[in-house]
Design a protein around this motif. Structure first.
Motif, short mmCIF file in Angstrom:
data_model
loop_
_atom_site.label_atom_id
_atom_site.label_comp_id
_atom_site.label_asym_id
_atom_site.label_seq_id
_atom_site.Cartn_x
_atom_site.Cartn_y
_atom_site.Cartn_z
N THR A 97 29.46 -54.92 80.07
CA THR A 97 29.67 -53.46 80.07
C THR A 97 28.47 -52.72 79.49
O THR A 97 28.58 -51.52 79.19
CB THR A 97 30.95 -53.10 79.29
N ALA A 120 29.41 -41.91 78.95
CA ALA A 120 30.59 -42.74 79.23
C ALA A 120 31.66 -41.92 79.96
O ALA A 120 31.82 -40.72 79.71
CB ALA A 120 31.17 -43.27 77.93
N LYS A 121 32.38 -42.58 80.86
CA LYS A 121 33.55 -41.95 81.48
C LYS A 121 34.54 -41.63 80.36
O LYS A 121 34.70 -42.42 79.41
CB LYS A 121 34.21 -42.92 82.45
N ASP A 124 28.81 -47.11 82.56
CA ASP A 124 29.49 -45.93 82.01
C ASP A 124 30.98 -46.16 81.81
O ASP A 124 31.71 -45.23 81.48
CB ASP A 124 29.25 -44.70 82.91
N ARG A 125 31.45 -47.39 82.02
CA ARG A 125 32.89 -47.61 81.87
C ARG A 125 33.17 -49.09 81.66
O ARG A 125 32.28 -49.93 81.79
CB ARG A 125 33.64 -47.12 83.11
N GLN A 175 37.61 -41.90 79.67
CA GLN A 175 38.61 -42.87 79.19
C GLN A 175 37.95 -44.08 78.49
O GLN A 175 38.66 -44.91 77.92
CB GLN A 175 39.53 -43.33 80.32
N CYS A 176 36.62 -44.15 78.51
CA CYS A 176 35.93 -45.30 77.87
C CYS A 176 34.98 -44.83 76.78
O CYS A 176 34.07 -45.56 76.37
CB CYS A 176 35.12 -46.07 78.91
N ARG A 177 35.17 -43.61 76.32
CA ARG A 177 34.24 -43.07 75.33
C ARG A 177 34.36 -43.79 73.99
O ARG A 177 35.46 -44.01 73.49
CB ARG A 177 34.53 -41.59 75.11
N VAL A 179 30.06 -47.06 75.21
CA VAL A 179 31.24 -47.37 76.03
C VAL A 179 32.11 -48.35 75.25
O VAL A 179 31.62 -49.38 74.80
CB VAL A 179 30.80 -47.99 77.38
N ASP A 220 38.90 -52.26 84.96
CA ASP A 220 40.36 -52.39 84.97
C ASP A 220 40.68 -53.87 85.07
O ASP A 220 39.86 -54.67 85.51
CB ASP A 220 40.95 -51.73 86.23
N GLY A 252 29.15 -53.84 85.04
CA GLY A 252 29.20 -52.39 85.29
C GLY A 252 27.86 -51.77 85.66
O GLY A 252 27.71 -50.54 85.61
#
Ligand SMILES: Cc1ncc(COP(=O)(O)O)c(C=O)c1O
Length: 364
Positions: free
Chosen positions: A100, A291-292, A129-130, A294-296, A157, A133, A123
């Motif tokens: 990541t 970062a996106k 940036d994330r 939800q992954c900050r 991330v 899943d 990634g």
């Protein structure tokens, strides 16, 4: 006292002032010992108490079960990139790596020198940036272990929960978010963290390993590189970094007594990070978060400005306000504000206010 700045360094990084003061007070003579921590034997009663307390405090903070060993070793997390495969990756086996960001890549590069590896997810295509899943992970069910980096210090991330890997031992580099929040140690085969972000000075690295995995260490490994030898000798096979372990003990006391444990620390960290991300989000793109959402990361807040000139100007003007070490890592650019446990809320508020002011002056 010399004026202290708000230090946003990614590591070695800011310390709780009360811990620095205690180190200073005890430097000439530890209470009841009459000699400095720098002067006493690692086999002395005084140091035995220090290393035992450090371990006890870590066990309490992280609820580490008895079937896990806690090791204090040297060589930083980079040495763990090698020690993990040297000890856990047998001949004919393969290890999975989830990549990541930069540190995951560095870990993989070292493991490749030791044995066979696979990439379970990378990634790179979106510039790290994330995190993946669950459905995206391409795991080998027979792998010796799965390695991932809980918080990518350079990209900013962070995993919000550990990846699901079934029965394969999960190995995690928690170097830059260790002790920033509770983790369920039982979900892991091994976790490791260099101290110099959240846990102490550079020089000591904490390894938490499920004891059954110690059987994998080949007795022919060089002694220092063998987890089982460190475990059998309570991290005293050779002279450990005594000063660093002493300061780590003080940090764990600060977390237990002043902060009130890792749930409380996590709340504080979330509150601090929110202030900066809110400013990023209301800046209409002036500050572009890496970062996106939800992954900050709660530890390393990374964002870019519209140009390199503005980035340089931002760093220079911030420094004049005693907000230092904000330049992003050279491989990513932009700004990185590392807001580890010991960064006070006031420091983050000062940075948030500076960001707002800088934007008002420079946004077209
Ligand atoms: C996530 C992560 N892993 C590994 C390392 C390397 O640690 P060391 O310099 O102690 O070897 C760092 C250091 O910044 C890091 O942030």
């Amino acid at each position: 006292m010399t004026e202290r700045v708000y230090n946003f360094s990614a590591g070695p990084a800011v310390f709780p002032l009360s811990v620095l003061e205690q180190v200073q007070r005890d430097m000439l003579a530890l209470p009841g010992v009459g000699a400095s921590i720098l002067e006493i034997s690692h086999r002395s009663g005084a140091f035995t108490t220090i290393i035992e307390d450090a371990e006890k405090n870590l066990r309490k903070l992280l609820s580490i079960p008895d079937d896990y060993a806690v090791l204090f070793v040297q060589g930083g997390s980079r040495l763990q990139f090698s020690m993990v495969p040297m000890n856990l990756l047998g001949r004919g086996q393969v290890a999975d790596y989830i990549i990541t960001g930069s540190w995951g890549n560095y870990a993989l590069a070292e493991a490749k020198k030791v044995g066979e590896t696979r990439v379970a997810w990378d990634g790179k295509s979106t510039n790290y940036d994330r995190v993946p899943d669950r459905a995206e992970l391409n795991l080998e069910p027979q792998a010796a272990y799965v390695h991932y980096t809980d918080n990518e210090t350079i990209q900013g991330v962070e995993f919000q929960s550990e990846p699901q890997v079934g029965d394969v031992p999960l190995v995690c580099d928690v170097s830059s978010n260790f002790l920033s929040r509770p983790i369920d140690v039982r979900k892991y085969g091994l976790i490791y963290a260099c101290a110099q972000k959240n846990a102490g000075p550079a020089g000591v690295t904490v390894v938490i390993i499920r004891k059954d995995l110690l059987k994998r260490s080949d007795p022919n490994l060089p002694g220092y590189l063998n987890y089982d030898i460190h475990a059998q000798n309570n991290s005293l096979w050779n002279t450990p970094p005594t000063f660093a372990i002493y300061v780590l003990k003080l940090i764990t006391e600060w977390l237990l007594n002043d902060i009130g444990g890792l749930e409380a620390m996590h709340r504080r960290n979330a509150d601090k990070a929110r202030l900066l991300y809110e400013e990023v989000d209301r800046s209409s793109g002036f500050y572009a978060g890496h970062a996106k959402p939800q992954c900050r990361s709660l530890m390393n807040v990374t964002f870019r400005l519209p140009s390199d000139e503005l980035t340089t100007q931002f760093v220079a003007e911030a420094k004049k306000r005693n907000l230092t070490e904000l330049k992003g890592h050279r491989s990513v650019g932009g700004i990185r504000a590392s807001i580890y446990n010991a960064m006070p809320l006031a420091g983050v508020e000062a940075l948030r206010d500076f960001m707002a002011e800088f934007r008002r002056k420079n946004q077209k």
